[in-house]
Design a protein around this motif. Structure first.
Motif, PDB file in Angstrom:
ATOM      1  N   SER A 112       1.599  29.495  58.478  1.00 35.43           N
ATOM      2  CA  SER A 112       2.224  30.770  58.657  1.00 35.43           C
ATOM      3  C   SER A 112       2.811  30.744  59.926  1.00 35.43           C
ATOM      4  N   ALA A 113       2.584  30.215  61.104  1.00 30.44           N
ATOM      5  CA  ALA A 113       2.917  30.237  62.297  1.00 30.44           C
ATOM      6  C   ALA A 113       4.299  29.678  62.083  1.00 30.44           C
ATOM      7  N   LEU A 114       4.495  28.559  61.540  1.00 26.95           N
ATOM      8  CA  LEU A 114       5.572  27.772  61.494  1.00 26.95           C
ATOM      9  C   LEU A 114       6.815  28.548  60.737  1.00 26.95           C
ATOM     10  N   VAL A 115       6.368  29.281  59.567  1.00 32.18           N
ATOM     11  CA  VAL A 115       7.339  30.082  58.802  1.00 32.18           C
ATOM     12  C   VAL A 115       7.685  31.280  59.728  1.00 32.18           C
TER      13      VAL A 115
ATOM     14  N   ALA B 113      10.317  26.825  74.772  1.00 35.06           N
ATOM     15  CA  ALA B 113       9.507  25.880  75.726  1.00 35.06           C
ATOM     16  C   ALA B 113       8.171  25.597  75.511  1.00 35.06           C
ATOM     17  N   SER B 114       7.351  26.322  74.863  1.00 40.09           N
ATOM     18  CA  SER B 114       5.964  26.168  74.597  1.00 40.09           C
ATOM     19  C   SER B 114       5.532  24.668  73.968  1.00 40.09           C
ATOM     20  N   PRO B 115       6.331  23.771  73.294  1.00 40.42           N
ATOM     21  CA  PRO B 115       6.286  22.608  72.804  1.00 40.42           C
ATOM     22  C   PRO B 115       5.901  21.653  73.923  1.00 40.42           C
TER      23      PRO B 115
ATOM     24  N   PHE C 253       1.488  16.859  65.793  1.00 46.12           N
ATOM     25  CA  PHE C 253       2.267  17.573  67.080  1.00 46.12           C
ATOM     26  C   PHE C 253       2.798  18.872  66.568  1.00 46.12           C
ATOM     27  N   MET C 254       3.222  19.087  65.400  1.00 39.47           N
ATOM     28  CA  MET C 254       3.880  20.305  64.896  1.00 39.47           C
ATOM     29  C   MET C 254       2.736  21.323  64.448  1.00 39.47           C
ATOM     30  N   ARG C 255       1.377  20.733  63.973  1.00 37.28           N
ATOM     31  CA  ARG C 255       0.268  21.568  63.835  1.00 37.28           C
ATOM     32  C   ARG C 255      -0.178  22.302  65.300  1.00 37.28           C
ATOM     33  N   GLN C 256      -0.229  21.220  66.175  1.00 33.04           N
ATOM     34  CA  GLN C 256      -0.797  21.733  67.177  1.00 33.04           C
ATOM     35  C   GLN C 256       0.096  22.940  68.100  1.00 33.04           C
ATOM     36  N   VAL C 257       1.550  22.485  67.839  1.00 32.13           N
ATOM     37  CA  VAL C 257       2.693  23.492  68.287  1.00 32.13           C
ATOM     38  C   VAL C 257       2.609  24.707  67.433  1.00 32.13           C
ATOM     39  N   ALA C 258       2.178  24.765  66.187  1.00 33.53           N
ATOM     40  CA  ALA C 258       2.213  26.055  65.388  1.00 33.53           C
ATOM     41  C   ALA C 258       1.079  26.788  65.915  1.00 33.53           C
ATOM     42  N   LYS C 259      -0.073  26.160  66.414  1.00 32.80           N
ATOM     43  CA  LYS C 259      -1.222  27.077  67.150  1.00 32.80           C
ATOM     44  C   LYS C 259      -0.812  27.631  68.326  1.00 32.80           C
ATOM     45  N   ILE C 260       0.183  26.822  69.116  1.00 34.81           N
ATOM     46  CA  ILE C 260       0.333  27.196  70.215  1.00 34.81           C
ATOM     47  C   ILE C 260       1.374  28.750  69.959  1.00 34.81           C
TER      48      ILE C 260
END
Length: 219
Positions: free
Chosen positions: A51-54, A107-109, A131-138
């Motif tokens: 959901s966050a990625l989309v 910049a958050s990633p 990495f992408m799943r952790q970025v999505a949580k951020i």
């Protein structure tokens, strides 16, 4: 009380549409954004990471690209208002605030490269998927934080009702935009680059312009 709340919501939606959605490209991108946001809303209960990625990679980028690159930033002849005036009275995120928000998002990633555990909150990522799943949580936190920050900010610079109305508007925008801009892609394919604004009510528009102080309080 409820009637007044709904009236303030109507005014905020009206001002947002008439001031910031003249371009048919921008309207079409908002239609795409609304569809993807609705998908993200549903997927929030299935997999919040997706959901966050989309929400950020599709919904927010298409939405903000319309405002930054396709919406006119010159004098608004339909509403008889300068771009600077519209930016000044904007209740939510004007272009300057959006630059800050989008910069934080982009910049958050980088924090995961500086500290893969994010101060002990995550296990160190071991693959691109991790990495992408952790970025999505951020990004979920950035999105929710951006919404709550401006809502509470409005409590102090305006009033509590204005902040709550704005938050309601933001959360329900995908449903409203889907209906409002559903015909924009067809108009764009006909070669209509700008909304002629024939649906605007001149009396209502002039009434709001004639009372800029009231508009600033309730827009």
């Amino acid at each position: 009380m409820i009637k007044n709340y709904l009236e303030q919501l109507r005014i905020q939606r009206w001002d947002d549409h008439r001031y910031y959605h003249h371009s048919r490209i921008n309207q079409s991108l908002h239609f795409v954004s609304a569809l993807s946001f609705l998908f993200a809303y549903v997927w929030l209960f299935v997999d919040p990471v997706i959901s966050a990625l989309v929400g950020w990679l599709v919904s927010m980028t298409s939405r903000q690209a319309g405002h930054f690159f396709f919406e006119p930033h010159d004098y608004d002849h339909i509403n008889q208002a300068t771009h600077e005036y519209k930016e000044e009275i904007k209740v939510g995120y004007n272009l300057q605030r959006k630059v800050v928000l989008m910069a934080i998002w982009a910049a958050s990633p980088l924090v995961l490269f500086a500290d893969p555990t994010l101060f002990g909150l995550f296990k160190p990522w071991a693959s691109a998927t991790d990495f992408m799943r952790q970025v999505a949580k951020i990004w979920l936190v950035v999105g929710g934080g951006g919404l709550l920050f401006r809502t509470v900010h409005l409590f102090f610079i305006r009033d509590v009702e204005t902040g709550l109305v704005w938050m309601t508007k933001i959360l329900t925008d995908p449903f409203h935009d889907l209906m409002l801009y559903r015909s924009a892609p067809l108009a764009l394919m006909r070669g209509e680059l700008m909304d002629p604004g024939l649906h605007l009510n001149p009396e209502h528009t002039l009434g709001l312009i004639a009372e800029p102080v009231l508009e600033e309080q309730h827009a």
